[in-house]
Design a protein around this motif. Structure first.
Motif, mmCIF file in Angstrom:
data_model
loop_
_atom_site.group_PDB
_atom_site.id
_atom_site.type_symbol
_atom_site.label_atom_id
_atom_site.label_comp_id
_atom_site.label_asym_id
_atom_site.label_seq_id
_atom_site.Cartn_x
_atom_site.Cartn_y
_atom_site.Cartn_z
ATOM 1 N N GLY A 48 0.774 -1.168 0.060
ATOM 2 C CA GLY A 48 -0.063 0.062 0.117
ATOM 3 C C GLY A 48 0.933 1.448 0.085
ATOM 4 N N ASP A 100 -2.157 3.329 1.093
ATOM 5 C CA ASP A 100 -3.478 2.680 1.053
ATOM 6 C C ASP A 100 -3.844 2.138 2.196
ATOM 7 O OD1 ASP A 100 -5.850 1.953 0.400
ATOM 8 O OD2 ASP A 100 -5.076 0.455 -1.392
ATOM 9 N N GLN A 102 -11.145 -0.706 -3.595
ATOM 10 C CA GLN A 102 -11.193 0.677 -3.667
ATOM 11 C C GLN A 102 -9.755 0.824 -2.809
ATOM 12 O OE1 GLN A 102 -14.926 2.583 -1.882
ATOM 13 N NE2 GLN A 102 -15.674 0.379 -1.938
ATOM 14 N N TYR A 103 -9.555 2.516 -2.737
ATOM 15 C CA TYR A 103 -8.310 3.082 -2.423
ATOM 16 C C TYR A 103 -8.605 4.138 -1.573
ATOM 17 C CZ TYR A 103 -3.751 5.311 -3.170
ATOM 18 O OH TYR A 103 -2.423 5.999 -3.198
ATOM 19 N N ALA A 120 -5.751 6.805 0.363
ATOM 20 C CA ALA A 120 -4.340 6.851 1.087
ATOM 21 C C ALA A 120 -4.330 8.265 1.468
ATOM 22 C CB ALA A 120 -3.613 6.831 0.034
ATOM 23 N N LYS A 151 -10.117 6.369 -4.385
ATOM 24 C CA LYS A 151 -10.298 5.988 -5.632
ATOM 25 C C LYS A 151 -11.698 4.759 -5.306
ATOM 26 C CE LYS A 151 -5.782 6.575 -7.408
ATOM 27 N NZ LYS A 151 -4.868 5.764 -7.807
#
Length: 478
Positions: A341, A395, A406-407, A409, A445
């Protein structure tokens, strides 16, 4: 999706109807099964024709000929339906985005497409609120960019790729700051060998991390790093030609000869306004740019690289009554690391401008003092400039939901830059150009090709106030 299902159902229904008189045909389950049916039918046609021609009497030939024509008609109808299905299925329901030859993932679609036209694009918009030391600055809401990529693969060895950009949702009404329409790049690629291929046209300069891959999903924050706008003047493109390729699978390079910069556009803010951009650009002088990137196999996810630009920027012009070469140099080095991540990037750049004193004197003579209290403000061109930044994001969603696509961060970026790190002889340094920027933000995202962004930037100048800003925005690629 519904269209494909409808088409599949129609093909299968047609197959049941058409194949009823032929005991060898069964209801197909896949496209491969369909092609097997067609091949079996064609084989049966060929065998029947051969048998007719070899031994059958005339009346038998007439009967068999009628059967052959019926089977041929069924095969033609089936072939047409399968071809329609194959054409529809050639467009994947979920696009896979992958960078190729240093271009952004959406800009790289043409490289993986079949022959013919490829369309892609991206867009981004944001709201920016000035906070702290606001002064006369205004909050703004801006559709920063709407971009269309159009590529065409003529053959497996020759293709065209381009980017058409609409900035600030307008054609500008005579003001570039209000918006403009630009060709960001437009070039022909000629693939010769993995180690050496040719590119010619309006090319993106292969410098930095953002200049070539500037789609909003692939950098943190609503705005590109200031270092990669003021020191490396993204988006920087010039008319030129050169080579690109992979010396080894892990070592890639790009090298171009391009139209040179125009020093009459240099200011205290740097070389940005000296770009030609392919718009009737002066080409009395040429620039030379090269880049290398290395992805060590022992360190998956790590990329190290650097680039250099050199060339005269005088363009056969007079500065303060003298002809000057204005030899311009710009160098940068960068490191990226992606591990699970984690995303980490750092970049440093340094530039030098020859004959900066003559260019500065010419600016002042041509434009007059911008600020009566500081006659040289904005006009003096630094003989040296530099900038660097480091950023990291992580992430966090896989820590909560292991299989999520999904993301989310949080990230932090620090920038340090000075467009006038050294003033030319006879001029004083301008400490208002010496900046530090602290930035924190969040990237989300919901799907891989859409991003929602929020960030806060704290600007600190060595002298004088600079407004901070809070930004909300979105971006997408397709």
């Amino acid at each position: 999706m519904k269209k494909n299902k409808f088409l599949k159902s129609g093909v299968l229904a047609a197959l049941v109807t058409l194949s009823a008189p032929v005991s060898a045909l069964e209801k197909p389950q896949t496209m491969e099964d369909m092609w097997k049916i067609i091949q079996a039918q064609q084989k049966q046609i060929d065998e029947m024709k051969a048998g007719m021609q070899a031994a059958a009497p005339a009346p038998a030939k007439t009967v068999a000929g009628s059967d052959v024509k019926t089977l041929e008609r069924k095969t033609d109808v089936l072939s047409q339906e399968v071809e329609k299905l194959r054409t529809n299925l050639s467009i994947p329901e979920e696009a896979k985005y992958k960078s190729a030859y240093g271009m952004g993932p959406a800009a790289s679609k043409v490289y993986s497409a079949g022959k013919g036209l490829s369309i892609g694009g991206y867009g981004e918009g944001n709201y920016s609120a000035k906070v702290g030391d606001k002064g006369s600055s205004n909050d703004s809401a801006d559709m920063a960019r709407m971009v269309l990529y159009a590529g065409y693969k003529f053959t497996d060895r020759i293709l065209f790729n381009s980017e058409l950009e609409f900035e600030h949702a307008s054609t500008g009404e005579g003001s570039e700051s209000k918006g403009e329409v630009s060709v960001e790049f437009a070039s022909l690629d000629f693939f010769i060998d993995q180690r050496a291929n040719v590119r010619a046209g309006l090319v993106l300069m292969p410098m930095g991390l953002v200049n070539r891959i500037h789609e909003p999903l692939f950098y943190f924050g609503n705005h590109r790093p200031e270092v990669e706008q003021r020191i490396i003047p993204s988006t920087w493109r010039e008319m030129g030609a050169g080579l690109f390729g992979a010396i080894t699978p892990n070592l890639t390079y790009t090298a171009y000869v391009v139209s040179g910069l125009d020093a009459t556009g240099f200011t205290s803010d740097g070389i940005r306004e000296g770009r030609g951009g392919g718009s009737n650009a002066k080409a009395e002088n040429f620039g030379y740019v090269a880049r290398m990137d290395y992805d060590p196999a022992a360190l998956p996810g790590v990329t190290v690289g650097g680039s250099a630009y050199v060339g005269n920027s005088g363009q056969n012009q007079t500065f303060a009554g003298q002809k000057a070469d204005v030899f311009t140099q710009l160098y940068e080095a960068h490191v990226q690391w992606k591990y699970r991540g984690l995303e980490f990037r750092t970049l440093g750049s340094w530039g030098h401008i020859g004959d900066a004193a003559l260019v500065s004197a010419a600016n002042i003579a041509r434009n007059g003092p911008v600020d009566p209290d500081h006659p040289n403000a904005g006009q003096v061109v630094g003989s040296q400039n530099y900038g660097w930044y480091s950023e990291a994001g992580y992430d966090v969603l896989p820590l909560l939901w292991q299989d999520t696509t999904q993301y989310l961060a949080p990230f932090f970026r620090y920038e340090r830059l000075n467009t006038m790190a050294k003033a030319p002889s006879g001029f004083a340094n301008d400490p208002t150009r010496d900046w530090q920027i602290y930035q924190v933000g969040l990237q989300y995202k919901p799907i891989p090709n859409v991003v929602i962004k929020a960030d806060y930037r704290n600007y600190v100048a060595k002298q004088g106030p600079l407004p901070d800003d809070f930004n909300l925005g979105f971006g997408f690629i397709f």
